[in-house]
Design a protein around this motif. Sequence first.
Motif, short mmCIF file in Angstrom:
data_model
loop_
_atom_site.label_atom_id
_atom_site.label_comp_id
_atom_site.label_asym_id
_atom_site.label_seq_id
_atom_site.Cartn_x
_atom_site.Cartn_y
_atom_site.Cartn_z
N PRO A 131 0.82 -1.22 0.00
CA PRO A 131 0.00 0.00 0.00
C PRO A 131 0.85 1.28 0.00
O PRO A 131 0.53 2.26 -0.69
CB PRO A 131 -0.83 -0.12 1.27
CG PRO A 131 -0.90 -1.58 1.54
CD PRO A 131 0.42 -2.12 1.10
N LYS A 187 -7.41 -8.31 5.64
CA LYS A 187 -6.78 -7.15 6.26
C LYS A 187 -6.11 -6.27 5.19
O LYS A 187 -6.28 -5.04 5.18
CB LYS A 187 -5.76 -7.60 7.30
CG LYS A 187 -5.05 -6.47 8.00
CD LYS A 187 -4.04 -7.00 9.03
CE LYS A 187 -3.30 -5.86 9.71
NZ LYS A 187 -2.30 -6.38 10.69
N ASN A 202 -8.71 -4.57 2.87
CA ASN A 202 -9.38 -3.44 3.53
C ASN A 202 -8.51 -2.18 3.51
O ASN A 202 -9.01 -1.07 3.32
CB ASN A 202 -9.73 -3.82 4.97
CG ASN A 202 -11.04 -4.58 5.07
OD1 ASN A 202 -12.04 -4.18 4.48
ND2 ASN A 202 -11.03 -5.68 5.80
N ILE A 203 -7.20 -2.37 3.69
CA ILE A 203 -6.29 -1.22 3.63
C ILE A 203 -6.32 -0.60 2.24
O ILE A 203 -6.42 0.63 2.07
CB ILE A 203 -4.86 -1.65 4.02
CG1 ILE A 203 -4.82 -2.07 5.49
CG2 ILE A 203 -3.87 -0.52 3.76
CD1 ILE A 203 -3.49 -2.66 5.92
N THR A 207 -9.59 1.18 1.54
CA THR A 207 -9.64 2.47 2.23
C THR A 207 -8.87 3.54 1.45
O THR A 207 -9.24 4.72 1.46
CB THR A 207 -9.04 2.32 3.65
OG1 THR A 207 -9.77 1.32 4.35
CG2 THR A 207 -9.14 3.62 4.41
#
Length: 782
Positions: free
Chosen positions: A628, A663, A666-667, A670
Amino acid sequence: MSSQTMSNRKSQKGTLQKRLALFLLILLTGIVVITLTVVWRSTFNHLTEQLNSQFKTATAVVEDRIFNLAEFLESNLEPVAKDFTTKQLISSARKDPTSLSAAMDNYQENRWGTDVYWVLDAELQPLVSSQGTAPISQEIILNLANDGAHWYQSGGVFYLMRAVPVRFVELSGQINAWIVAGIRADKLFDGKLVALTDMQVSLFHFDSKKVIASTFDDVKVDSFDVSNNIKDAKINDRVYLYVTSPLGDWIESPVMLVMAKNEAKAYLSSQMLIKELFAILILAGVLAWIAAVIVSRGITGPLIKLIDIARNISKGTYIENFPSSNAREVQTLSLAISDMQHGIVEREKAINELAFFDELTGLPNRLQFNQHIENHIDEMPDCRLIVATLDIDRFKEINDTVGHEIGDQLLQLVSRRLASFSDNRPFFARLSGDEFGIVFSQAGQEHVEPLAKSVVCLFEQPFAINDLVLDIDCSVGVAVYPDNAKTHQGLLQCADIAMYSCKEQHYRYAIYEPSLNRYSVMRLSLMSELKGALGEGQLQLHYQPKVSLATDRVETVECLIRWIHPEHGFVSPDEFIPLAEQTGAIRYVTNWALKQTCKTLCEWREKGIILGAAVNISAMDLVDMRLPTYIAQLLTEYNLSPDVLTLEVTESAVMSDPDSAFKALNILKTMGITLSIDDFGTGYSSMAQLKKMPVHELKIDKTFVLDLAKNKDDQIMVKTLVSLASNLSLKTVAEGVEDAETLSLLKQFNCTKAQGFYMSKALPAEDFEIWLETYMNQGLAS
């Protein structure tokens, strides 16, 4: 001497004796209490560890039994589904159901050993059955066709159920009928299973509070909770310790296996030991008053030894000779601990048999075979070791022709004949199915070929089973330590390569040579060159358009990696991407692809071409928490908004580690990145997991799209997937579109986007720009 003086001395003497006796009694009592505490604690902890081990082993035994039965059930059904006569009977079942029913009854009675069967047509309507059945949905029948344990309720009875498709034309993707068969669940969980595991075994469906099967006479689901840890429950006025674990599914939710053991029985040795030690404490007090010194020497010494023995037992160290004592209580304690040790040894022996030996042949299994090689190499690293793998030729044909029972007897005869081979003290094992392993530990290079020939000669004489005589051939592959490999994995790999090589060449045996592994050098070369190829520009990105079916406009492209190697030419991604994942080099490939994509999108925007791009990432990339941050840096560097970037990850990559994957997803979500599940429909995610996936888009695998215009089943599948995605507020992309009819059907199904050769193959950036201009001016769809 006066009478008063004598009286004082008697009084002093009596007081001294009492004080000495009391002192020794207190001292002895303290020693016994400490011993009691230490022995009890050590014994209790050891018994608790043993109980945990028993639960794990018993659970594994039950799971293996159920999964093996499920696989056995499928292996019995598949030959029938492929049998030409069966297909004829099914095709004419509407006119002549009696013949089909008679054939199925015969299979059930003489081959399958099942309790129920159904034959369903393509619309899942029953043709014949051993009993009535409620309608079966498409989702249920597809679930029953998957690997694993699947439970199904019919007529109030639960069955271990498997289903196999019947295709009148084997190479066709169309399913014409289904054969479904099952074994009653209550037959699988019986007294034999209780005797084997020394536990009560139950199968519950907690969601619906259903008892599928249980060895308890009367039990309710509410008595138990789902937990991996040991818990207790009161059943029929008795306290049981239990653990749960998933074992298959019913109505798309897990079925839980519950292993329960009577608490009193689980800690029986500990309770008996405590009672005996308390008895020793009381008797030791009496003996201390009579002969304190003798008792202290006769009891304390052996007790201390027994403490050490108990501690050693808790550590897994066993002894043969237990200390003896003149004190009956100490001797009883010694015998009790000896009996406890004997019981532990016997249980460990039984567990060892299950863990390290093949149940059918009695030979060591693959795990023990590997350990044998490892231990030999560790103890004598300079020795020479010959490892051979042996495979019975045409064994599947034998199984299919004469049945699995004869096949099992043949494997037993093969193992006995191998055991009769005594040259060079070989070690034999059954590795799997019809594959055996052999280790020769006392042999030189000159013995390699003679030993291989000797093994082959064992099969010159036929095998007689009842009135059947079978001539069997085998293929033997040989590898040598340390010449070919220095680990058990490497030796087995080399031996397997040699074995499959002699199968291809129709030789009886083959000795491994590096030239037999035709791909190893190239694979290693590619891995060592991959990083350099990134820097030298050998890797390129090609772009394939995704057409929005609502507007016929191109809004996004998929970026596909192409490696043009200066020596090997075009290297398929299917060849180097898996290798890059194995070595960890995939992170460099993904980072390069992301950077190149962002650079191209920026250049296109300067030319007025506004598009989004999709980049594939692997399972390793997905759980890399640096990804990310790297993407955010690229978006900032090239002044791009997050929504122009789509990350495609395969369904199997997500389900390999769902918690970590969710997990990471989701990052990324977002951040505003669009997320797509690639190759959807070919993985193994459940509906419950799918609805939790933080994604925006499902990409329907091309296997469902390539023949969409002609295949009704594919049309049903694609329409279902599109509808499912729509209900979950997800967009859909269909890949593999190769004709106008398929494109038209996808529009009818309300699929969001389409991708495939009908629109365009993947093109370099310059060629894609030309194609896009032509498409925008002329259009593809009318």
